[in-house]
Design an enzyme around this catalytic site. Structure first.
Site, PDB file in Angstrom:
ATOM      1  N   GLU A 198       0.865  -1.071  -0.029  1.00 48.81           N
ATOM      2  CA  GLU A 198      -0.005   0.180   0.032  1.00 48.81           C
ATOM      3  C   GLU A 198       0.988   1.349   0.159  1.00 48.81           C
ATOM      4  O   GLU A 198       0.526   2.192  -0.639  1.00 48.81           O
ATOM      5  CB  GLU A 198      -1.038   0.019   1.307  1.00 48.81           C
ATOM      6  N   THR A 227      -5.150   7.821  -5.896  1.00 43.29           N
ATOM      7  CA  THR A 227      -5.320   7.999  -4.578  1.00 43.29           C
ATOM      8  C   THR A 227      -4.480   8.979  -3.891  1.00 43.29           C
ATOM      9  O   THR A 227      -5.030   9.712  -3.051  1.00 43.29           O
ATOM     10  CB  THR A 227      -4.678   6.750  -3.728  1.00 43.29           C
TER      11      THR A 227
END
Lengths: 307, 307
Positions: B128, B181
């Protein structure tokens, strides 16, 4: 004349991570009240013992709470209220909440329950508004519903009863210094970082999970406050030391009760709670300040009728 | 050569009120991966189908996650990874998390489970970090643990599995526009008011309570986001209308999935979830944008072995 005598419990609000939303109800600390129906309409405070509080209805938290209830009630009735205070005013364990919640609970009982517990919370909040300028529900909700409660939302009001693991015991020390709720609020900054907020709502989720799953370790890990405690604890003598010895003696967590100055420590089991009380007592004895220490299980029923 | 084929599920993070801490695992949306032990030490991505992603280990989320795992593992082993992407990159339903969580889960399985699920979350977070610059756990935790998960704390990492009421069904629309993101994060203000934060943690408490007590109405009332959604929803075409029709068709709640642009609606029962999907489809068809719609139960098991 129909009358009841009730026990109106003390409560611990916030519970570290849950500022303004979480609270729980104590079992062995609380006021007594006698509430009577009267043929003469209106609300009268007829007697107050144990505290120097106003008898004038509109200046008394129990008075205004019952007036709020009667405004929603059809029919002109009279209410007389006697208050026997045992919870000290300004202690941070819900002294005003006990009076306002106790009064509306008793009146609702005398009138054969026209109002839901949820509605009673709303009425009792009027007392809180008078006491602190802020209609918070985190003390009146646990007093009325018992156990642990969550104020999910204030607008609209949404109060939820959580689960109470049976081995939880509170140790509370009340240092007898004056910290007004309004002063305790004024030290709080009105902006927080998103990072702090995330930290805090992670803990709220953790504490609620711990209560439902009876995971005492998780409850302990979640009793953390990165926002309010750093600001408010400076108003409370020996806060850091009390917390340190409480944790060292096995408390799951320790924090400020409501707006203080009381400090709560939550433990698993009565033995640990007593050891924690001893250790805290030792810390405070050295300060020369007056203080009370309470040890209490969690009261899952809230206000109750006594003889 | 020991090898397994796995299903690596998509996930919905944040769930309105629980920014960075809550997430849940989908059942019928996910990637497939084949992971093999090899006699030649090191981690190799040998095949990627369905997406234009780097084969270079250090640039691939699955690669860096497995490298993090191997760093903690005694013994020099080799891992080969084939990825069959079905979750579109940048969709906001945990595409990168599926790859990194899937890879470490499979390697742990092939090595006879030397690591706890909690430890696997830590390894997957390295993926991530590569994908978004931020080692968040709110997608990898539900992918690895299944069901609904809470990241109580990031430092130290404390991930908790919540309870999943069985009738919950997710409808997810993925508008095929690009919202990175990192861009979705940049629109977020780093300060919030204490009042907003209290509102949000009241809802986190409410949502967790609703999950444990299977109170669907409470789950619905708690799916509210006063902090992130107002800022991020401007990046998503028709967000307001999608939310409006979803609620009108009976969804318990509706919000942004992760950092978007996907929108989730949570319903009680498959019938409602399908009606919600139809209504959302109607809104999006008018935009002329490409989109996918998924309907999925909550997957309480997370990653699983398939044939």
């Amino acid at each position: 004349m129909k009358r009841i005598k009730i026990f109106a419990p003390a409560t611990v609000a916030n519970l570290s991570c849950g500022f303004d939303v979480l609270g729980c109800c104590l079992d062995t600390v609380g006021d007594e009240m006698i509430i009577s129906l009267s043929s003469e309409p209106g609300v009268r405070i007829t007697k107050i013992e144990g505290a120097d509080l106003p008898l004038e209805t509109k200046k008394n938290v129990a008075g205004v709470a019952v007036e709020a209830l009667l405004k929603d009630y059809e029919g002109a009735i009279g209410i007389e209220i006697e208050i026997y205070k045992k919870i000290k005013a300004g202690s941070g364990i819900g002294s005003s909440a006990a009076s306002s919640a106790g009064a509306v609970w008793a009146v609702n009982h005398l009138l054969d329950h026209p109002f839901s517990a949820h509605k009673l919370v709303e009425f009792a909040m009027e007392g809180e508004k008078l006491a602190s300028g802020n209609a918070h529900a985190d003390n009146v909700a646990p007093a009325l519903l018992g156990g642990f409660t969550l104020v999910r939302s204030y607008d609209p009001l949404d109060v939820i009863k959580l689960h109470t693991p049976k081995d939880l015991v509170m140790t509370v020390i009340h240092p007898q210094i004056e910290v007004k709720t309004s002063d305790a609020r004024s030290v709080i900054k009105q902006n927080v970082t998103l990072k702090q907020a995330i930290h805090q709502w992670g803990n709220v989720g953790g504490l609620v999970t711990g209560l439902f799953t009876e995971d005492y370790e998780l409850i302990g890990r979640s009793l953390e406050d990165v926002i309010i405690e750093p600001m408010r604890s400076i108003l409370i003598p020996e806060f850091k030391n009390v917390k340190k010895v409480a944790i060292a003696k096995g408390a799951l967590g320790c924090g400020i009760s409501g707006s203080g100055p009381s400090i709560f420590a939550l433990s698993k089991g009565m033995d640990t709670a007593k050891k924690v009380a001893e250790a805290i007592k030792e810390v405070y004895t050295k300060t020369g300040l007056d203080f009370d220490i309470h040890i209490s299980k969690i009261n899952n029923d809230g206000i109750k009728i006594i003889n």
